[in-house]
Design a protein around this motif. Structure first.
Motif, PDB file in Angstrom:
ATOM      1  N   GLY A   4     -12.592  10.716  21.110  1.00 48.16           N
ATOM      2  CA  GLY A   4     -12.496  10.585  19.652  1.00 48.16           C
ATOM      3  C   GLY A   4     -11.038  10.687  19.266  1.00 48.16           C
ATOM      4  O   GLY A   4     -10.139  10.361  20.064  1.00 48.16           O
ATOM      5  N   TYR A   5     -10.789  11.153  18.066  1.00 47.03           N
ATOM      6  CA  TYR A   5      -9.420  11.265  17.570  1.00 47.03           C
ATOM      7  C   TYR A   5      -8.550  12.056  18.526  1.00 47.03           C
ATOM      8  O   TYR A   5      -7.486  11.617  18.973  1.00 47.03           O
ATOM      9  N   ASP A  22     -20.135   7.279  24.973  1.00 47.69           N
ATOM     10  CA  ASP A  22     -20.419   6.064  24.207  1.00 47.69           C
ATOM     11  C   ASP A  22     -19.875   4.847  24.975  1.00 47.69           C
ATOM     12  O   ASP A  22     -18.665   4.597  24.992  1.00 47.69           O
ATOM     13  N   HIS A  74     -19.207  10.482  34.060  1.00 45.98           N
ATOM     14  CA  HIS A  74     -18.520  11.747  34.326  1.00 45.98           C
ATOM     15  C   HIS A  74     -18.146  11.874  35.807  1.00 45.98           C
ATOM     16  O   HIS A  74     -17.067  12.357  36.136  1.00 45.98           O
ATOM     17  N   GLY A 127     -16.589  16.792  19.722  1.00 51.74           N
ATOM     18  CA  GLY A 127     -16.689  17.269  18.342  1.00 51.74           C
ATOM     19  C   GLY A 127     -17.330  18.651  18.230  1.00 51.74           C
ATOM     20  O   GLY A 127     -18.137  19.050  19.079  1.00 51.74           O
ATOM     21  N   TYR A 175     -22.109  19.976  21.654  1.00 50.65           N
ATOM     22  CA  TYR A 175     -21.369  18.962  22.431  1.00 50.65           C
ATOM     23  C   TYR A 175     -20.456  19.626  23.466  1.00 50.65           C
ATOM     24  O   TYR A 175     -20.290  19.118  24.578  1.00 50.65           O
ATOM     25  N   ALA A 218     -20.701  19.187  27.455  1.00 50.30           N
ATOM     26  CA  ALA A 218     -19.527  18.790  28.259  1.00 50.30           C
ATOM     27  C   ALA A 218     -19.347  19.773  29.429  1.00 50.30           C
ATOM     28  O   ALA A 218     -19.019  19.367  30.549  1.00 50.30           O
ATOM     29  N   ASP A 269     -21.773  18.897  32.012  1.00 49.92           N
ATOM     30  CA  ASP A 269     -21.336  17.662  32.689  1.00 49.92           C
ATOM     31  C   ASP A 269     -20.279  17.972  33.742  1.00 49.92           C
ATOM     32  O   ASP A 269     -20.285  17.400  34.839  1.00 49.92           O
ATOM     33  N   THR A 298     -11.856  22.507  18.501  1.00 49.09           N
ATOM     34  CA  THR A 298     -11.720  23.729  17.686  1.00 49.09           C
ATOM     35  C   THR A 298     -13.007  24.537  17.819  1.00 49.09           C
ATOM     36  O   THR A 298     -14.076  24.084  17.398  1.00 49.09           O
ATOM     37  N   LEU A 317      -2.850  18.120  15.611  1.00 50.94           N
ATOM     38  CA  LEU A 317      -2.461  16.811  15.056  1.00 50.94           C
ATOM     39  C   LEU A 317      -3.181  16.529  13.739  1.00 50.94           C
ATOM     40  O   LEU A 317      -4.247  17.081  13.452  1.00 50.94           O
ATOM     41  N   LYS A 346     -14.770  22.016   7.278  1.00 49.70           N
ATOM     42  CA  LYS A 346     -15.635  22.656   8.294  1.00 49.70           C
ATOM     43  C   LYS A 346     -14.977  23.899   8.887  1.00 49.70           C
ATOM     44  O   LYS A 346     -15.640  24.894   9.153  1.00 49.70           O
TER      45      LYS A 346
HETATM   46  N1  LIG Z   1      -9.765  14.790  14.117  1.00 42.70           N
HETATM   47  C1  LIG Z   1      -8.737  15.591  13.984  1.00 42.70           C
HETATM   48  O1  LIG Z   1      -7.802  15.296  13.255  1.00 42.70           O
HETATM   49  C2  LIG Z   1      -8.676  16.895  14.745  1.00 42.70           C
HETATM   50  C3  LIG Z   1      -7.430  17.570  14.849  1.00 42.70           C
HETATM   51  C4  LIG Z   1      -7.399  18.787  15.544  1.00 42.70           C
HETATM   52  C5  LIG Z   1      -8.526  19.302  16.139  1.00 42.70           C
HETATM   53  N2  LIG Z   1      -9.706  18.625  16.021  1.00 42.70           N
HETATM   54  C6  LIG Z   1     -10.879  19.177  16.713  1.00 42.70           C
HETATM   55  O2  LIG Z   1     -11.003  18.475  17.958  1.00 42.70           O
HETATM   56  C7  LIG Z   1     -12.390  18.285  18.297  1.00 42.70           C
HETATM   57  C8  LIG Z   1     -12.685  16.800  18.470  1.00 42.70           C
HETATM   58  O3  LIG Z   1     -12.495  16.172  17.230  1.00 42.70           O
HETATM   59  P1  LIG Z   1     -12.510  14.579  17.088  1.00 42.70           P
HETATM   60  O4  LIG Z   1     -12.182  14.279  15.677  1.00 42.70           O
HETATM   61  O5  LIG Z   1     -11.672  13.980  18.177  1.00 42.70           O
HETATM   62  O6  LIG Z   1     -14.067  14.290  17.401  1.00 42.70           O
HETATM   63  P2  LIG Z   1     -14.859  12.900  17.453  1.00 42.70           P
HETATM   64  O7  LIG Z   1     -16.207  13.196  16.972  1.00 42.70           O
HETATM   65  O8  LIG Z   1     -14.013  11.837  16.814  1.00 42.70           O
HETATM   66  O9  LIG Z   1     -14.913  12.530  19.005  1.00 42.70           O
HETATM   67  C9  LIG Z   1     -15.694  13.197  19.946  1.00 42.70           C
HETATM   68  C10 LIG Z   1     -16.006  12.222  21.074  1.00 42.70           C
HETATM   69  O10 LIG Z   1     -16.626  12.936  22.136  1.00 42.70           O
HETATM   70  C11 LIG Z   1     -17.640  12.124  22.720  1.00 42.70           C
HETATM   71  N3  LIG Z   1     -18.556  13.011  23.452  1.00 42.70           N
HETATM   72  C12 LIG Z   1     -19.443  13.915  22.931  1.00 42.70           C
HETATM   73  N4  LIG Z   1     -20.049  14.586  23.925  1.00 42.70           N
HETATM   74  C13 LIG Z   1     -19.553  14.106  25.099  1.00 42.70           C
HETATM   75  C14 LIG Z   1     -19.783  14.407  26.466  1.00 42.70           C
HETATM   76  N5  LIG Z   1     -20.652  15.351  26.861  1.00 42.70           N
HETATM   77  N6  LIG Z   1     -19.102  13.707  27.404  1.00 42.70           N
HETATM   78  C15 LIG Z   1     -18.222  12.741  27.048  1.00 42.70           C
HETATM   79  N7  LIG Z   1     -17.968  12.416  25.769  1.00 42.70           N
HETATM   80  C16 LIG Z   1     -18.608  13.097  24.802  1.00 42.70           C
HETATM   81  C17 LIG Z   1     -18.240  11.391  21.535  1.00 42.70           C
HETATM   82  O11 LIG Z   1     -18.925  10.212  21.939  1.00 42.70           O
HETATM   83  C18 LIG Z   1     -16.976  11.101  20.700  1.00 42.70           C
HETATM   84  O12 LIG Z   1     -16.405   9.858  21.029  1.00 42.70           O
HETATM   85  C19 LIG Z   1     -13.178  18.975  17.177  1.00 42.70           C
HETATM   86  O13 LIG Z   1     -13.444  20.295  17.580  1.00 42.70           O
HETATM   87  C20 LIG Z   1     -12.212  18.970  15.997  1.00 42.70           C
HETATM   88  O14 LIG Z   1     -12.449  20.029  15.099  1.00 42.70           O
HETATM   89  C21 LIG Z   1      -9.799  17.430  15.364  1.00 42.70           C
END
Ligand SMILES: NC(=O)c1ccc[n+]([C@@H]2O[C@H](COP(=O)([O-])OP(=O)(O)OC[C@H]3O[C@@H](n4cnc5c(N)ncnc54)[C@H](O)[C@@H]3O)[C@@H](O)[C@H]2O)c1
Ligand SMILES: O=c1ccn([C@@H]2O[C@H](COP(=O)(O)OP(=O)(O)O[C@H]3O[C@H](CO)[C@@H](O)[C@H](O)[C@H]3O)[C@@H](O)[C@H]2O)c(=O)[nH]1
Length: 355
Positions: free
Chosen positions: A9-10, A32, A70, A85, A98, A102, A105, A121, A153, A263
């Motif tokens: 993800g992000y 995904d 994996h 997430g 999640y 992981a 996995d 987080t 970030l 959140k």
């Molecule tokens: N988005 C932000 O700006 C940001 C910044 C700092 C911290 N965070 C924290 O980082 C964490 C991730 O955030 P995000 O925005 O990247 O989440 P996201 O939901 O965009 O991405 C999570 C990804 O993980 C994948 N996933 C889920 N379970 C999985 C598994 N078992 N194996 C492989 N892939 C799996 C999902 O398919 C998804 O693509 C959260 O805890 C968030 O609070 C986010």
């Protein structure tokens, strides 16, 4: 060093790309398959300035790989990052499903000793909980060390923040793991703070809660300024000149949104409550934030006399939706709140073709 990142993800995608850019061999894993397919074509699944170029370069130089398996992604990895997430549960607490998945996995697929780094987080205590899950699955056949490395970030400047952030926080149980992670991160050339695991976990929530507090504070000042005829932008500028206060996060508006502050502030109230502490200050910050969206509607109501028959139209241009996803979602959230609070005629229109 050979690294794996679970979740693209992000945070996972930007982390994986950045770690490959500083010379590591990185495999990013996501459940995904569509996402992985897109990424394997060199197309980022999020828009972040500079990301596509870095991604393409490191893929071409065989340092960056994507897979939905994996077993393949974890093979031979010395250090495995978890970046999945942690969304909000209905009661405000962080959903750890999640992260736990992981961990399972990892446990099911590792064939050697590893360091597992949690970037997601997570509430204080989660790292140790995750370590216990992995150890119970592997039956201690492989030694798993755990580390907390929270991410700071911002969406929209994720690449810049990763390469030019203020600090890297590494929370570990032992010095050796801390040193290994410091070595991995050393090319980022940023101050590294080594802590125990619980402190690292808390630094993330405390940082977001403090920034949210600044925003709610300036929004409260705005409301008083409005009543007194003062200009909040000048007030914020004057406050920000004091280096102890600083100019950042003093922009008044409709309150904070985005994928983290709402959140994470709720989760910290929960974490405090679970430990018999009522976090009154943060509860007020959240309340001020929720009210701020309603206050804007009240201003519109004041301007037009009544909202009966008024249509609030959101023109969301598709091309902008892709590039400004954060603003798009924030606006939709706002319309949602308004609809329920005022039952007025709020309709959002989406223009499907770029104009
Ligand atoms: N988005 C932000 O700006 C940001 C910044 C700092 C911290 N965070 C924290 O980082 C964490 C991730 O955030 P995000 O925005 O990247 O989440 P996201 O939901 O965009 O991405 C999570 C990804 O993980 C994948 N996933 C889920 N379970 C999985 C598994 N078992 N194996 C492989 N892939 C799996 C999902 O398919 C998804 O693509 C959260 O805890 C968030 O609070 C986010
Ligand atoms: O002066 C300000 C600054 C921000 N905001 C609002 O606050 C929210 C968050 O903005 P920003 O921090 O720029 O974006 P995020 O991507 O949500 O990043 C925050 O949340 C991330 C996830 O935890 C952290 O990693 C980052 O350090 C933290 O800034 C948005 O709704 C902004 O409109 C204001 O109202 N006034």
């Amino acid at each position: 060093m050979k690294l794996a990142v679970i979740g693209t993800g992000y945070v996972g995608l930007v982390t994986g790309v950045a770690l490959s850019e500083i010379g590591h061999t990185v495999t990013c894993i996501d459940v995904d398959p569509d996402k992985v397919n897109t990424l394997n074509q060199g197309i980022p699944t999020i828009y972040e300035p500079g990301l596509e170029e870095l991604m393409k370069r490191n893929m071409a130089e065989n340092r960056l790989f994507f897979t939905s398996k994996h077993q393949d992604g974890l093979a031979g990895a010395d250090v495995i990052y978890i970046a999945v997430g942690t969304p909000q549960r209905p009661d405000g607490s962080a959903n750890l499903d999640y992260v736990e998945q992981a961990a399972q996995d990892i446990a099911a697929n590792i064939t050697h000793d590893v360091i597992v780094v949690i970037k997601s987080t997570v509430p204080v205590g989660t790292n140790l909980h995750i370590k216990n899950i992995m150890n119970s699955y592997t039956k201690n056949e492989h030694h798993v060390k755990i580390a907390s490395n929270p991410e700071f970030l911002r969406e929209g400047s994720a690449v810049k923040d990763t390469f030019h952030g203020d600090r890297i926080v590494i929370g570990t149980e032992d010095q050796e793991t801390a040193d290994t992670l410091a070595t991995i991160n050393q090319p980022f050339d940023m101050p590294i703070l080594k802590t125990d695991i619980a402190s690292a976990e808390m630094i993330k929530y405390a940082s977001n809660a403090f920034l949210a507090t600044k925003i709610s504070f300036i929004n409260e000042i705005t409301n008083i300024c409005d009543a007194l005829g003062a200009d909040v932008e000048k007030v914020a500028e004057g406050m920000g000149k004091d280096h102890r206060i600083g100019p950042d996060f003093l922009k008044a508006g409709i309150g904070y949104g985005g994928s983290c502050f709402p959140k994470d502030t709720n989760a910290l109230v929960q974490i405090a409550g679970n430990n018999h502490h009522v976090f009154n200050l943060l509860k007020s910050v959240i309340e001020v934030n929720n009210n701020q969206q309603i206050l804007l509607l009240e201003k519109i109501q004041k301007r037009f006399g009544s909202l009966n028959g008024i249509q609030i139209i959101a023109l969301i241009i598709n091309i902008l939706r892709h590039k400004l996803e954060k603003i798009y979602h924030q606006f939709l959230e706002l319309l949602y709140v308004w609809r329920f609070k005022f039952n007025s005629i709020c309709r959002s229109y989406e223009i499907l073709e770029p104009i």
